[in-house]
Scaffold this motif. Structure first.
Motif, PDB file in Angstrom:
ATOM      1  N   ARG A 269      64.307  29.764  54.402  1.00 35.99           N
ATOM      2  CA  ARG A 269      63.630  29.240  53.222  1.00 35.99           C
ATOM      3  C   ARG A 269      64.027  30.026  51.968  1.00 35.99           C
ATOM      4  O   ARG A 269      64.267  29.446  50.904  1.00 35.99           O
ATOM      5  N   LEU A 270      64.102  31.347  52.087  1.00 36.66           N
ATOM      6  CA  LEU A 270      64.483  32.168  50.938  1.00 36.66           C
ATOM      7  C   LEU A 270      65.928  31.914  50.539  1.00 36.66           C
ATOM      8  O   LEU A 270      66.248  31.875  49.343  1.00 36.66           O
ATOM      9  N   LEU A 271      66.798  31.742  51.536  1.00 40.52           N
ATOM     10  CA  LEU A 271      68.197  31.475  51.230  1.00 40.52           C
ATOM     11  C   LEU A 271      68.338  30.134  50.506  1.00 40.52           C
ATOM     12  O   LEU A 271      69.083  30.015  49.522  1.00 40.52           O
ATOM     13  N   ALA A 272      67.608  29.126  50.979  1.00 41.92           N
ATOM     14  CA  ALA A 272      67.642  27.827  50.309  1.00 41.92           C
ATOM     15  C   ALA A 272      67.090  27.934  48.889  1.00 41.92           C
ATOM     16  O   ALA A 272      67.640  27.343  47.947  1.00 41.92           O
ATOM     17  N   SER A 273      66.010  28.686  48.725  1.00 43.21           N
ATOM     18  CA  SER A 273      65.427  28.853  47.381  1.00 43.21           C
ATOM     19  C   SER A 273      66.387  29.573  46.455  1.00 43.21           C
ATOM     20  O   SER A 273      66.490  29.229  45.264  1.00 43.21           O
TER      21      SER A 273
END
Length: 428
Positions: free
Chosen positions: A335-339
């Motif tokens: 999720r953090l990588l996508a954000s």
């Protein structure tokens, strides 16, 4: 848990604590001195300092961390011994009447926790405290980002107020021009009424914009627990958009929470496994025989028989929770990588949008309005065209302000994701 696993567990806990060292509010009492100077323009440094010093949410999380550290100290205490006194063979019948045949026994017993229960209980409590610290840092990061977002929204609102005032002044100037044309018989009287109505509408917009700005001031000050925003209009820093390199999310507070959660659940699983090992209770005492006056020593050993309960279900449940935490860690990183990737795209798009509006749209709208005003005064254009040109100028100005706000906000969101200044604990 063998020595190697114990060392790894301690290393992970230490890593979590070390990674949060920059977030002092979660590891020390908060400072009571305010960083906000009454009557002075608000700066981003002051906002972040005030959030770190006085945020009620961060203070609550920091106190929970200290409470869990106290729980860890308590978990390492030895069990208290027990003292017993027994009277036997008294107030019976026959020769046992009275107290002549009484046997008095005094004993002391101590339960020893086997399987390393005390050490593992304390280790689990320490891991829980490390998790609380990581959660406090995550709350701090979220609160800092919220404060930064409100700071730039407040700055945009202040610019909108100035733009609304300037628009109202332009409307008043145009009304004067229309009035002169009406007096000269070059324009119909309804045009003057229309111009005055438009000017009044813009002054109403200016009043509403001031109210919106005031509401944002209260929203921002509430983040550090104050109901009295004593600061003036913000002064935004000159912060260049950050260029994120290869993804390095290991230091993000959300990842720290996930890692600390895994360590805490593993420690709980080790404790649950140790709980299945029976404890040993040793007792010693002295017995006095009233009839003969003799005394004798007593020794006793008792161990529960793990016939029905070996704590296997609790151990299995703890294992499921470890697996859940590991799965959550993977999801959080994804999720953090996508954000982060989405934020990079948003920053790039916001830069392009702002450049187009500042360099092309706004100058063209300003030129169009100036030409329309001159044309109207000379009788070349009608009032409708002039009002439309002014509307286009106002909309272009609003778009520039909104684009700058979006760029600053997205830039700060990206900085918070990668741990760049001012989200690395430093004040610029």
């Amino acid at each position: 848990m063998n020595t190697l696993k114990q060392g790894a567990c301690c290393a992970l806990i230490a890593a979590v604590l070390a990674g949060t060292a920059v977030a002092a509010p979660c590891s020390r009492p908060m400072v009571a001195v305010s960083a906000i100077e009454a009557g002075a323009p608000l700066t981003l440094d002051a906002v972040l300092a005030e959030v770190r010093n006085a945020s009620p949410e961060v203070r609550k999380a920091a106190l929970e961390t200290r409470a869990r550290l106290a729980d860890a100290d308590q978990a390492g205490r030895w069990l208290n011994p027990s003292i017993g006194l027994e009277l036997e063979n008294f107030s019976g019948s026959g020769p046992l009447a009275g107290f002549d045949q009484t046997e008095t026994t005094f004993s002391i017993a101590q339960t020893f926790q086997l399987g390393g229960k005390r050490t593992k209980r304390q280790r689990a409590a320490r891991a829980s405290a490390a998790l609380a610290t990581a959660e406090c840092n995550a709350i701090l990061r979220e609160t800092e980002l919220e404060a930064v977002t409100l700071f730039y929204e407040l700055d945009a609102a202040a610019q909108l107020v100035r733009l609304a005032d300037q628009s109202a002044e332009l409307a008043d100037t145009l009304s004067e021009t229309v009035g002169k044309r009406v007096d000269a018989g070059a324009a119909a009287p309804p045009e003057l009424s229309r111009a005055k109505a438009d000017a009044a509408a813009l002054r109403a917009v200016a009043a509403q914009t001031r109210g919106d700005m005031e509401a944002l001031r209260y929203d921002l000050s509430a983040l550090w627990g104050s109901a009295d925003p004593v600061f003036e209009a913000p002064v935004p820093p000159m912060t260049a958009p950050v260029h994120a390199g290869p993804a390095n999310l290991g230091q993000h507070p959300a990842i720290k929470v996930a890692d600390a959660g895994i360590v805490a659940r593993q420690a709980e699983q080790d404790l649950a496994r140790a709980q299945g090992i029976p404890d040993l209770t040793l007792s010693a005492g002295m017995r006095q025989f009233e009839q003969t006056g003799d005394t004798a020593f007593l020794l006793g050993v008792s161990v529960p028989v793990p016939l029905f309960d070996r704590n296997r279900d609790a151990t299995r449940a703890a294992g499921y929770r470890v697996d859940a935490r590991r799965s959550d860690r993977v999801a959080v990183e994804a999720r953090l990588l996508a954000s982060q990737r989405a934020s990079v795209s948003q920053v790039r798009a916001a830069q392009e949008r702002l450049a187009l509006l500042e360099n092309d749209a706004l100058p063209s709208a300003r030129s169009a309005y100036e030409a329309s005003v001159q044309g109207y005064a000379a009788g070349k254009f009608d009032l409708t065209s002039t009002l439309d040109a002014r509307k286009g100028l106002i909309e272009a100005g609003v778009a520039v302000i909104d684009a700058a706000r979006a760029l600053n906000t997205e830039n700060m969101r990206l900085r918070s994701l990668i741990g760049a200044a001012p989200f690395n604990g430093d004040i610029q």
